[in-house]
Scaffold this motif. Structure first.
Motif, mmCIF file in Angstrom:
data_model
loop_
_atom_site.group_PDB
_atom_site.id
_atom_site.type_symbol
_atom_site.label_atom_id
_atom_site.label_comp_id
_atom_site.label_asym_id
_atom_site.label_seq_id
_atom_site.Cartn_x
_atom_site.Cartn_y
_atom_site.Cartn_z
ATOM 1 N N THR A 188 -8.289 -37.575 58.985
ATOM 2 C CA THR A 188 -8.224 -38.032 60.376
ATOM 3 C C THR A 188 -9.586 -38.455 60.893
ATOM 4 O O THR A 188 -10.561 -37.708 60.804
ATOM 5 N N VAL A 189 -9.634 -39.675 61.445
ATOM 6 C CA VAL A 189 -10.865 -40.252 61.988
ATOM 7 C C VAL A 189 -10.642 -40.561 63.459
ATOM 8 O O VAL A 189 -9.629 -41.177 63.827
ATOM 9 N N CYS A 190 -11.574 -40.148 64.318
ATOM 10 C CA CYS A 190 -11.512 -40.448 65.751
ATOM 11 C C CYS A 190 -12.582 -41.480 66.098
ATOM 12 O O CYS A 190 -13.754 -41.284 65.771
ATOM 13 N N ILE A 191 -12.168 -42.557 66.736
ATOM 14 C CA ILE A 191 -13.097 -43.606 67.167
ATOM 15 C C ILE A 191 -13.462 -43.327 68.615
ATOM 16 O O ILE A 191 -12.610 -43.369 69.504
ATOM 17 N N GLU A 192 -14.733 -43.047 68.860
ATOM 18 C CA GLU A 192 -15.198 -42.650 70.191
ATOM 19 C C GLU A 192 -16.165 -43.687 70.765
ATOM 20 O O GLU A 192 -16.802 -44.434 70.021
ATOM 21 N N GLY A 193 -16.274 -43.699 72.081
ATOM 22 C CA GLY A 193 -17.212 -44.606 72.734
ATOM 23 C C GLY A 193 -16.844 -44.817 74.189
ATOM 24 O O GLY A 193 -15.784 -44.386 74.664
ATOM 25 N N ASN A 194 -17.699 -45.520 74.895
ATOM 26 C CA ASN A 194 -17.516 -45.784 76.317
ATOM 27 C C ASN A 194 -16.365 -46.760 76.539
ATOM 28 O O ASN A 194 -15.840 -47.363 75.603
ATOM 29 N N ILE A 195 -15.973 -46.937 77.784
ATOM 30 C CA ILE A 195 -15.017 -47.981 78.143
ATOM 31 C C ILE A 195 -15.623 -49.328 77.738
ATOM 32 O O ILE A 195 -16.783 -49.607 78.009
ATOM 33 N N GLY A 196 -14.839 -50.156 77.045
ATOM 34 C CA GLY A 196 -15.321 -51.478 76.661
ATOM 35 C C GLY A 196 -16.234 -51.512 75.454
ATOM 36 O O GLY A 196 -16.875 -52.531 75.195
ATOM 37 N N SER A 197 -16.284 -50.429 74.695
ATOM 38 C CA SER A 197 -17.181 -50.388 73.531
ATOM 39 C C SER A 197 -16.572 -51.058 72.304
ATOM 40 O O SER A 197 -17.245 -51.201 71.280
ATOM 41 N N GLY A 198 -15.314 -51.462 72.368
ATOM 42 C CA GLY A 198 -14.678 -52.152 71.244
ATOM 43 C C GLY A 198 -13.817 -51.265 70.380
ATOM 44 O O GLY A 198 -13.532 -51.607 69.227
ATOM 45 N N LYS A 199 -13.361 -50.132 70.923
ATOM 46 C CA LYS A 199 -12.572 -49.182 70.126
ATOM 47 C C LYS A 199 -11.253 -49.793 69.659
ATOM 48 O O LYS A 199 -10.880 -49.665 68.492
ATOM 49 N N THR A 200 -10.538 -50.457 70.572
ATOM 50 C CA THR A 200 -9.248 -51.036 70.208
ATOM 51 C C THR A 200 -9.408 -52.116 69.148
ATOM 52 O O THR A 200 -8.651 -52.181 68.179
ATOM 53 N N THR A 201 -10.414 -52.973 69.325
ATOM 54 C CA THR A 201 -10.679 -54.029 68.340
ATOM 55 C C THR A 201 -11.013 -53.421 66.990
ATOM 56 O O THR A 201 -10.547 -53.884 65.944
ATOM 57 N N PHE A 202 -11.802 -52.363 66.991
ATOM 58 C CA PHE A 202 -12.176 -51.692 65.747
ATOM 59 C C PHE A 202 -10.936 -51.118 65.065
ATOM 60 O O PHE A 202 -10.748 -51.261 63.850
ATOM 61 N N LEU A 203 -10.065 -50.476 65.854
ATOM 62 C CA LEU A 203 -8.847 -49.890 65.296
ATOM 63 C C LEU A 203 -7.932 -50.955 64.704
ATOM 64 O O LEU A 203 -7.308 -50.731 63.661
ATOM 65 N N ASN A 204 -7.839 -52.093 65.371
ATOM 66 C CA ASN A 204 -6.918 -53.131 64.920
ATOM 67 C C ASN A 204 -7.215 -53.588 63.499
ATOM 68 O O ASN A 204 -6.315 -54.059 62.791
ATOM 69 N N ASN A 205 -8.472 -53.470 63.076
ATOM 70 C CA ASN A 205 -8.828 -53.865 61.714
ATOM 71 C C ASN A 205 -8.132 -52.997 60.671
ATOM 72 O O ASN A 205 -7.932 -53.429 59.534
ATOM 73 N N PHE A 206 -7.767 -51.774 61.049
ATOM 74 C CA PHE A 206 -7.123 -50.867 60.098
ATOM 75 C C PHE A 206 -5.620 -51.113 59.981
ATOM 76 O O PHE A 206 -4.972 -50.564 59.088
ATOM 77 N N LYS A 207 -5.044 -51.920 60.870
ATOM 78 C CA LYS A 207 -3.604 -52.145 60.838
ATOM 79 C C LYS A 207 -3.165 -52.936 59.607
ATOM 80 O O LYS A 207 -1.984 -52.967 59.276
ATOM 81 N N GLN A 208 -4.120 -53.568 58.936
ATOM 82 C CA GLN A 208 -3.779 -54.347 57.748
ATOM 83 C C GLN A 208 -3.502 -53.454 56.539
ATOM 84 O O GLN A 208 -2.976 -53.920 55.532
ATOM 85 N N PHE A 209 -3.865 -52.158 56.627
ATOM 86 C CA PHE A 209 -3.719 -51.264 55.488
ATOM 87 C C PHE A 209 -2.424 -50.461 55.600
ATOM 88 O O PHE A 209 -2.188 -49.783 56.595
ATOM 89 N N ASN A 210 -1.611 -50.508 54.559
ATOM 90 C CA ASN A 210 -0.327 -49.805 54.573
ATOM 91 C C ASN A 210 -0.473 -48.292 54.427
ATOM 92 O O ASN A 210 0.496 -47.563 54.601
ATOM 93 N N ASN A 211 -1.685 -47.828 54.076
ATOM 94 C CA ASN A 211 -1.881 -46.393 53.871
ATOM 95 C C ASN A 211 -2.485 -45.699 55.089
ATOM 96 O O ASN A 211 -2.927 -44.557 54.996
ATOM 97 N N THR A 212 -2.520 -46.381 56.230
ATOM 98 C CA THR A 212 -3.208 -45.852 57.409
ATOM 99 C C THR A 212 -2.312 -45.859 58.638
ATOM 100 O O THR A 212 -1.722 -46.886 58.984
ATOM 101 N N MET A 213 -2.205 -44.697 59.291
ATOM 102 C CA MET A 213 -1.552 -44.618 60.601
ATOM 103 C C MET A 213 -2.596 -44.883 61.675
ATOM 104 O O MET A 213 -3.608 -44.192 61.744
ATOM 105 N N VAL A 214 -2.376 -45.898 62.502
ATOM 106 C CA VAL A 214 -3.313 -46.269 63.562
ATOM 107 C C VAL A 214 -2.706 -45.868 64.904
ATOM 108 O O VAL A 214 -1.616 -46.330 65.262
ATOM 109 N N LEU A 215 -3.400 -45.008 65.635
ATOM 110 C CA LEU A 215 -2.906 -44.508 66.927
ATOM 111 C C LEU A 215 -3.864 -44.925 68.034
ATOM 112 O O LEU A 215 -4.972 -44.409 68.150
#
Length: 392
Positions: free
Chosen positions: A162-189
């Motif tokens: 389990t990996v938690c992506i942390e940062g301020n509002i507008g730091s790019g967390k959602t964009t960073f997470l979206n890159n992991f959606k291409q992998f079938n072995n990863t649950m992205v929340l």
């Protein structure tokens, strides 16, 4: 959002009442809005997802998800096939009401979609449509029920890395997470913002920003609940990537304490709630990725994306949140840090961040493999030395 659910391992059923935001008359693509509210689908390998709308003048359909012109053309054809200027006897609710009932009968009030490997088995260009047939439906279209049946539960014997992506509002967390959606072995929340925006029809996030003195404690309590639900969500996949965490919810509570938004008793209740989560819930975290930014940069990004609830967020507020994150994850002088931290410079452009993502992705997957190797070493049987053998 009302939640009535139960999961039974084996031949299991899952049920939840969900809400969608109100829409104007027309045809609307709502696939992602539904899926964001039912992340539990990831637990089902083979099953059937049944979606039902609880109204008689709106309908559901499964159709084109790519070109919005198709939805506009569908609305045009429905109005041509079922016009309003017919001699309807039922007219007490307006000229658009009876045609809306007819359209709803034509299209239907429910959909059944197969589930394969934790996803809706949709065609490449298929999506779920909400067809709103009334001119002024308002918030009535928020009541839905979704039921999923799991015929074959996926293997969930191992806890995901389990990996938690942390940062301020507008730091790019959602964009960073979206890159992991291409992998079938990863649950992205993703952060459950849609739940915060729609608590039985109330936008709690907006209320908190508009009147923090009244709604901050209520909002943070709900944030901790929804984040805890994400932490404890089981997954058959080897990786789980989360946007923020129960831990970072504490950062915002700390800022509310410092700025006297919370009363002392409110802060005490929230901190006791947090302590209980840490001590009693299974929220193991293996790695934190801190997207480190400067407040000026995230303020500009926030204004550019123009989310309605963030209109009242000031640069001063972002500076306060930034300093708390710095003290927590960079200087490590504020709270305990529950896992190793990777710090990335998130002030960079999208192209530069993509390079950082590729490097970070490799480090995340390598840490998981290392953790698995260590786990195997710890659990592998140790042979007893033969009698008379020389000891080292």
């Amino acid at each position: 959002m009302a939640s009535n659910m139960g999961i039974q391992i084996g031949n299991a059923w899952f049920q939840r009442k969900i809400n969608l935001r109100p829409q104007h008359r027309g045809v609307h693509l709502v696939t992602e809005e539904i899926l964001r509210q039912v992340p539990e689908l990831l637990q089902f390998s083979v099953g059937l997802c049944h979606i039902q709308i609880l109204h008689t003048s709106a309908s559901l359909a499964l159709n084109e998800s790519w070109d919005p012109d198709v939805r506009d053309d569908m609305e045009m054809m429905l109005n041509k096939i079922i016009p309003e200027d017919m001699p309807y006897r039922h007219s007490c609710e307006g000229p658009d009401d009876m045609p809306a009932h007819v359209k709803a009968c034509f299209l239907g009030s429910s959909l059944s979609i197969p589930i394969t490997d934790g996803k809706l088995a949709l065609g490449t260009w298929q999506g779920v449509w909400l067809c709103e047939h009334r001119n002024n439906a308002g918030s009535r279209r928020r009541g839905f029920i979704l039921i999923a049946k799991m015929a074959s539960p996926r293997n969930q014997s191992r806890r995901p890395f389990t990996v938690c992506i942390e940062g301020n509002i507008g730091s790019g967390k959602t964009t960073f997470l979206n890159n992991f959606k291409q992998f079938n072995n990863t649950m992205v929340l993703q952060e459950p913002v849609e739940l915060w925006r729609n608590v039985e029809g109330m936008n709690l996030l907006d209320l908190m920003y508009k009147d923090p003195g009244r709604y901050a404690c209520l909002f943070q309590s709900y944030v901790q609940l929804t984040m805890l639900q994400l932490h404890t969500m089981k997954s058959p996949l080897p990786y789980k990537i989360m946007e923020r965490s129960v831990y970072s919810a504490r950062c915002f509570i700390e800022n509310m304490k410092r700025t006297n938004v919370l009363k002392e008793v409110e802060a005490t209740v929230l901190e006791k709630w947090y302590d209980w989560c840490i001590n009693h819930a299974l929220i193991e975290t293996d790695l934190i990725v801190y997207l480190r930014t400067t407040p000026d940069i995230v303020y500009k990004r926030m204004r550019a994306r123009a989310r309605q609830e963030e209109n009242l967020v000031s640069l001063e507020y972002l500076e306060q949140v930034h300093q708390i994150h710095e003290d927590w994850l960079y200087h490590r002088t504020l709270f305990d840090v529950p896992a190793p931290v990777i710090i990335l410079d998130a002030d960079q452009s999208m192209e530069e961040m993509f390079v950082q993502f590729e490097k970070c992705k490799t480090r995340i997957f390598e840490r998981c493999r290392q953790s698995e190797r260590e786990s195997r070493l710890l659990t592998s049987p140790v042979s007893s030395p033969k009698i008379g053998a020389a000891s080292e």
